[in-house]
Design an enzyme around this catalytic site. Structure first.
Site, PDB file in Angstrom:
ATOM      1  N   ASN A  36       0.833  -1.210   0.000  1.00  0.00           N
ATOM      2  CA  ASN A  36       0.000   0.000   0.000  1.00  0.00           C
ATOM      3  C   ASN A  36       0.865   1.256   0.000  1.00  0.00           C
ATOM      4  OD1 ASN A  36      -2.017  -1.835   0.142  1.00  0.00           O
ATOM      5  ND2 ASN A  36      -2.525  -1.462   2.290  1.00  0.00           N
ATOM      6  N   VAL A  37       0.322   2.273  -0.635  1.00  0.00           N
ATOM      7  CA  VAL A  37       1.044   3.550  -0.733  1.00  0.00           C
ATOM      8  C   VAL A  37       0.388   4.612   0.146  1.00  0.00           C
ATOM      9  CG1 VAL A  37       1.844   3.028  -3.092  1.00  0.00           C
ATOM     10  CG2 VAL A  37      -0.299   4.297  -2.784  1.00  0.00           C
ATOM     11  N   HIS A  72       5.805  -0.622  -2.830  1.00  0.00           N
ATOM     12  CA  HIS A  72       5.334   0.134  -3.997  1.00  0.00           C
ATOM     13  C   HIS A  72       5.373   1.638  -3.782  1.00  0.00           C
ATOM     14  CE1 HIS A  72       2.997  -3.724  -5.341  1.00  0.00           C
ATOM     15  NE2 HIS A  72       4.298  -3.797  -5.556  1.00  0.00           N
ATOM     16  N   CYS A  94      11.763  13.398  -8.388  1.00  0.00           N
ATOM     17  CA  CYS A  94      12.108  14.158  -9.591  1.00  0.00           C
ATOM     18  C   CYS A  94      12.286  13.193 -10.770  1.00  0.00           C
ATOM     19  CB  CYS A  94      13.385  14.959  -9.352  1.00  0.00           C
ATOM     20  SG  CYS A  94      13.893  15.864 -10.835  1.00  0.00           S
ATOM     21  N   CYS A 123      16.415  20.832  -9.075  1.00  0.00           N
ATOM     22  CA  CYS A 123      16.795  21.052 -10.478  1.00  0.00           C
ATOM     23  C   CYS A 123      15.663  21.617 -11.335  1.00  0.00           C
ATOM     24  CB  CYS A 123      17.327  19.752 -11.095  1.00  0.00           C
ATOM     25  SG  CYS A 123      16.052  18.520 -11.390  1.00  0.00           S
ATOM     26  N   SER A 164      -4.802  -9.445  -3.310  1.00  0.00           N
ATOM     27  CA  SER A 164      -5.265 -10.398  -4.325  1.00  0.00           C
ATOM     28  C   SER A 164      -4.131 -11.314  -4.757  1.00  0.00           C
ATOM     29  CB  SER A 164      -5.823  -9.649  -5.537  1.00  0.00           C
ATOM     30  OG  SER A 164      -4.815  -8.812  -6.085  1.00  0.00           O
ATOM     31  N   GLU A 209     -12.000 -13.319   0.303  1.00  0.00           N
ATOM     32  CA  GLU A 209     -12.076 -14.137  -0.920  1.00  0.00           C
ATOM     33  C   GLU A 209     -10.837 -15.016  -1.039  1.00  0.00           C
ATOM     34  OE1 GLU A 209     -12.486 -11.487  -4.233  1.00  0.00           O
ATOM     35  OE2 GLU A 209     -14.277 -10.528  -3.362  1.00  0.00           O
TER      36      GLU A 209
HETATM   37  C1  BJW Z   1     -10.019  -7.510   1.902  1.00  0.00           C
HETATM   38  C2  BJW Z   1     -10.972  -6.680   2.429  1.00  0.00           C
HETATM   39  C3  BJW Z   1     -11.001  -6.587   3.815  1.00  0.00           C
HETATM   40  C4  BJW Z   1     -11.201  -6.562   0.340  1.00  0.00           C
HETATM   41  N1  BJW Z   1     -10.125  -7.276   4.538  1.00  0.00           N
HETATM   42  N2  BJW Z   1      -9.164  -8.190   2.633  1.00  0.00           N
HETATM   43  C5  BJW Z   1       6.163 -12.570 -12.235  1.00  0.00           C
HETATM   44  C6  BJW Z   1       5.091 -13.165 -12.866  1.00  0.00           C
HETATM   45  C7  BJW Z   1       4.206 -12.398 -13.642  1.00  0.00           C
HETATM   46  C8  BJW Z   1       4.381 -11.022 -13.792  1.00  0.00           C
HETATM   47  C9  BJW Z   1       5.439 -10.451 -13.163  1.00  0.00           C
HETATM   48  C10 BJW Z   1       6.311 -11.208 -12.404  1.00  0.00           C
HETATM   49  N3  BJW Z   1       7.242 -10.387 -11.901  1.00  0.00           N
HETATM   50  C11 BJW Z   1       6.955  -9.125 -12.292  1.00  0.00           C
HETATM   51  C12 BJW Z   1       5.890  -9.129 -13.093  1.00  0.00           C
HETATM   52  C13 BJW Z   1       5.268  -7.935 -13.766  1.00  0.00           C
HETATM   53  C14 BJW Z   1       4.340  -7.137 -12.873  1.00  0.00           C
HETATM   54  C15 BJW Z   1       3.203  -8.035 -12.389  1.00  0.00           C
HETATM   55  O1  BJW Z   1       3.186  -8.525 -11.279  1.00  0.00           O
HETATM   56  N4  BJW Z   1       2.210  -8.222 -13.229  1.00  0.00           N
HETATM   57  C16 BJW Z   1       1.060  -9.063 -12.890  1.00  0.00           C
HETATM   58  C17 BJW Z   1      -0.162  -8.201 -12.594  1.00  0.00           C
HETATM   59  C18 BJW Z   1       0.827  -9.981 -14.041  1.00  0.00           C
HETATM   60  N5  BJW Z   1       5.053  -6.545 -11.762  1.00  0.00           N
HETATM   61  C19 BJW Z   1       5.692  -5.382 -11.881  1.00  0.00           C
HETATM   62  O2  BJW Z   1       5.700  -4.749 -12.929  1.00  0.00           O
HETATM   63  C20 BJW Z   1       6.444  -4.885 -10.687  1.00  0.00           C
HETATM   64  N6  BJW Z   1       7.755  -4.521 -11.058  1.00  0.00           N
HETATM   65  C21 BJW Z   1       8.717  -5.432 -11.275  1.00  0.00           C
HETATM   66  O3  BJW Z   1       8.517  -6.611 -11.110  1.00  0.00           O
HETATM   67  O4  BJW Z   1       9.919  -4.873 -11.648  1.00  0.00           O
HETATM   68  C22 BJW Z   1      10.926  -5.733 -12.154  1.00  0.00           C
HETATM   69  C23 BJW Z   1      10.612  -5.931 -13.594  1.00  0.00           C
HETATM   70  C24 BJW Z   1      10.544  -4.836 -14.399  1.00  0.00           C
HETATM   71  C25 BJW Z   1      10.248  -5.021 -15.732  1.00  0.00           C
HETATM   72  C26 BJW Z   1      10.007  -6.289 -16.216  1.00  0.00           C
HETATM   73  C27 BJW Z   1      10.062  -7.399 -15.363  1.00  0.00           C
HETATM   74  C28 BJW Z   1      10.370  -7.209 -14.033  1.00  0.00           C
HETATM   75  C29 BJW Z   1       5.845  -3.590 -10.145  1.00  0.00           C
HETATM   76  C30 BJW Z   1       4.468  -3.781  -9.611  1.00  0.00           C
HETATM   77  C31 BJW Z   1       3.910  -2.406  -9.186  1.00  0.00           C
HETATM   78  C32 BJW Z   1       2.439  -2.479  -8.797  1.00  0.00           C
HETATM   79  N7  BJW Z   1       1.925  -1.163  -8.726  1.00  0.00           N
HETATM   80  C33 BJW Z   1       0.556  -0.958  -8.262  1.00  0.00           C
HETATM   81  C34 BJW Z   1       0.179   0.516  -8.452  1.00  0.00           C
HETATM   82  C35 BJW Z   1       0.898   1.408  -7.444  1.00  0.00           C
HETATM   83  C36 BJW Z   1       0.588   2.852  -7.718  1.00  0.00           C
HETATM   84  C37 BJW Z   1      -0.827   3.229  -7.357  1.00  0.00           C
HETATM   85  O5  BJW Z   1      -1.174   3.147  -6.169  1.00  0.00           O
HETATM   86  O6  BJW Z   1      -1.576   3.611  -8.243  1.00  0.00           O
HETATM   87  O7  BJW Z   1       0.443  -1.356  -6.904  1.00  0.00           O
HETATM   88  S1  BJW Z   1      -0.615  -2.024  -9.087  1.00  0.00           S
HETATM   89  C38 BJW Z   1      -1.634  -2.272  -7.697  1.00  0.00           C
HETATM   90  O8  BJW Z   1      -1.627  -3.700  -7.397  1.00  0.00           O
HETATM   91  C39 BJW Z   1      -0.937  -1.560  -6.532  1.00  0.00           C
HETATM   92  C40 BJW Z   1      -1.042  -2.608  -5.449  1.00  0.00           C
HETATM   93  O9  BJW Z   1      -0.039  -2.392  -4.477  1.00  0.00           O
HETATM   94  C41 BJW Z   1      -0.883  -3.913  -6.202  1.00  0.00           C
HETATM   95  C42 BJW Z   1      -1.419  -5.109  -5.476  1.00  0.00           C
HETATM   96  O10 BJW Z   1      -2.801  -5.007  -5.270  1.00  0.00           O
HETATM   97  P1  BJW Z   1      -3.414  -5.516  -3.902  1.00  0.00           P
HETATM   98  O11 BJW Z   1      -2.861  -4.757  -2.782  1.00  0.00           O
HETATM   99  O12 BJW Z   1      -3.314  -6.984  -3.842  1.00  0.00           O
HETATM  100  O13 BJW Z   1      -4.951  -5.030  -4.058  1.00  0.00           O
HETATM  101  P2  BJW Z   1      -6.136  -5.687  -4.901  1.00  0.00           P
HETATM  102  O14 BJW Z   1      -7.121  -4.611  -5.114  1.00  0.00           O
HETATM  103  O15 BJW Z   1      -5.642  -6.407  -6.076  1.00  0.00           O
HETATM  104  O16 BJW Z   1      -6.764  -6.784  -3.932  1.00  0.00           O
HETATM  105  C43 BJW Z   1      -7.449  -6.424  -2.748  1.00  0.00           C
HETATM  106  C44 BJW Z   1      -7.695  -7.682  -1.962  1.00  0.00           C
HETATM  107  O17 BJW Z   1      -8.254  -7.301  -0.710  1.00  0.00           O
HETATM  108  C45 BJW Z   1      -8.697  -8.643  -2.619  1.00  0.00           C
HETATM  109  O18 BJW Z   1      -8.162  -9.957  -2.559  1.00  0.00           O
HETATM  110  C46 BJW Z   1      -9.927  -8.548  -1.729  1.00  0.00           C
HETATM  111  O19 BJW Z   1     -10.650  -9.777  -1.623  1.00  0.00           O
HETATM  112  C47 BJW Z   1      -9.311  -8.178  -0.415  1.00  0.00           C
HETATM  113  N8  BJW Z   1     -10.175  -7.460   0.507  1.00  0.00           N
HETATM  114  N9  BJW Z   1     -11.720  -6.123   1.389  1.00  0.00           N
HETATM  115  C48 BJW Z   1      -9.236  -8.091   3.888  1.00  0.00           C
HETATM  116  N10 BJW Z   1     -11.944  -5.799   4.435  1.00  0.00           N
END
Ligand code: BJW
Length: 252
Positions: free
Chosen positions: A109-110, A126, A134, A156, A195, A221
């Site tokens: 989380n951010v 993240h 910058c 800068c 997720s 979930e």
């Molecule tokens: C509850 C609830 C309640 C509801 N109580 N629970 C390996 C395999 C495949 C792909 C890749 C891999 N390695 C890297 C990749 C590529 C990519 C990736 O993962 N892609 C997949 C999606 C396919 N990853 C990246 O690009 C990462 N960088 C990287 O690996 O760099 C090296 C590299 C570079 C170039 C090429 C290769 C490697 C960077 C990932 C950055 C993610 N950024 C974001 C946006 C941040 C900015 C912003 O805030 O706008 O981060 S995306 C978004 O998803 C955000 C989150 O931190 C992240 C995760 O989401 P999260 O937290 O899981 O939330 P949700 O909404 O998905 O789920 C919520 C959950 O809560 C649900 O399950 C609900 O059921 C639950 N819930 N209420 C408890 N009350």
């Protein structure tokens, strides 16, 4: 063998929770859902911004093509956050740092809500919505909620961008390495409100499991990690984590 349970704590989990020394917690957007922060993939308001899916507006490409639109999206989210507070889950996790001799909190989380609940040394994989970076010299600056954000780099004068990790961007130097080392060492790993679709963050419970840790998921979930977990407590983080609070007070 993984068991999906109603949100009640089994004897095994109770015993592991009360005796563990090295604990790792990985959180995602779901931990902030009960504060009113929309999740990314939960169908909430933030999944689409002005017709753009979040992975389009929160992308490195959009930073290059239309930085003002990216700022509009992040300014909206910061404004939203200013009216919100940490919830029971953030507060319970903050207490855990004093319960275990080695405790590591890793968040995707951010929003800064863990820190506002009192958590220290949070590994922010993240980045943070409360910092800018910058685009040219990469200097970082805090955003103070009461003040207008920096428009250009004070060092800068080049444009600044949110200091968050977008898809395809690399994580902050050392952050994943620290988290992975803690995952490889922990006895008990909690995966709360994610997720588990985004890597490398979703790889941390896999590292913990492979190293022999007991892995407990908290989520209403199922996720792609559910089968790997030793226990899935299916419920909201605030409600489920309160059960751990009671557990500790019962044994005092
Ligand atoms: C509850 C609830 C309640 C509801 N109580 N629970 C390996 C395999 C495949 C792909 C890749 C891999 N390695 C890297 C990749 C590529 C990519 C990736 O993962 N892609 C997949 C999606 C396919 N990853 C990246 O690009 C990462 N960088 C990287 O690996 O760099 C090296 C590299 C570079 C170039 C090429 C290769 C490697 C960077 C990932 C950055 C993610 N950024 C974001 C946006 C941040 C900015 C912003 O805030 O706008 O981060 S995306 C978004 O998803 C955000 C989150 O931190 C992240 C995760 O989401 P999260 O937290 O899981 O939330 P949700 O909404 O998905 O789920 C919520 C959950 O809560 C649900 O399950 C609900 O059921 C639950 N819930 N209420 C408890 N009350």
């Amino acid at each position: 063998m993984q068991s999906v349970t109603e949100p009640s704590i089994s004897d095994e989990l109770r015993q592991r929770y009360l005796s563990a020394s090295r604990v790792l917690v990985l959180t995602g957007a779901g931990v902030s859902a009960e504060s009113g922060v929309p999740t990314f993939r939960g169908g909430g308001n933030s999944s689409v911004w002005k017709g753009m899916p979040f992975d389009v507006i929160s992308s490195a490409r959009m930073v290059e093509r239309n930085l003002p639109a990216v700022w509009e999206w992040f300014d909206y989210r910061r404004d939203l956050l200013q009216g919100l507070s940490p919830n029971r889950a953030h507060h319970e996790i903050a207490k855990w740092q004093d319960h275990f001799s080695e405790f590591t909190l890793v968040t995707q989380n951010v929003d800064g809500l863990h820190q506002r609940a009192g958590s220290r040394d949070v590994i922010e994989l993240h980045g943070s919505i409360w910092r800018v970076r910058c685009t040219v010299c990469h200097a970082r600056f805090e955003i103070h909620p009461a003040q207008p954000r920096v428009e250009a780099c004070p060092d800068c004068s080049e444009p600044v961008r949110p200091d968050v990790v977008l898809f395809g961007e690399i994580l902050p130097a050392g952050a994943f390495e620290r988290a992975a080392a803690a995952a490889a060492e922990c006895e008990l790993c909690f995966v709360i409100g994610t997720s588990a679709l985004v890597y490398p963050a979703a790889g941390l419970p896999e590292i913990a499991h492979a190293a022999g840790a007991f892995v407990c998921e908290v989520n209403p979930e199922r996720t792609p990690l559910s089968d790997l977990c030793d226990v899935s407590l299916m419920g909201k983080a605030g409600e489920v984590l309160t059960l751990f609070s009671r557990l500790r007070s019962e044994t005092v």
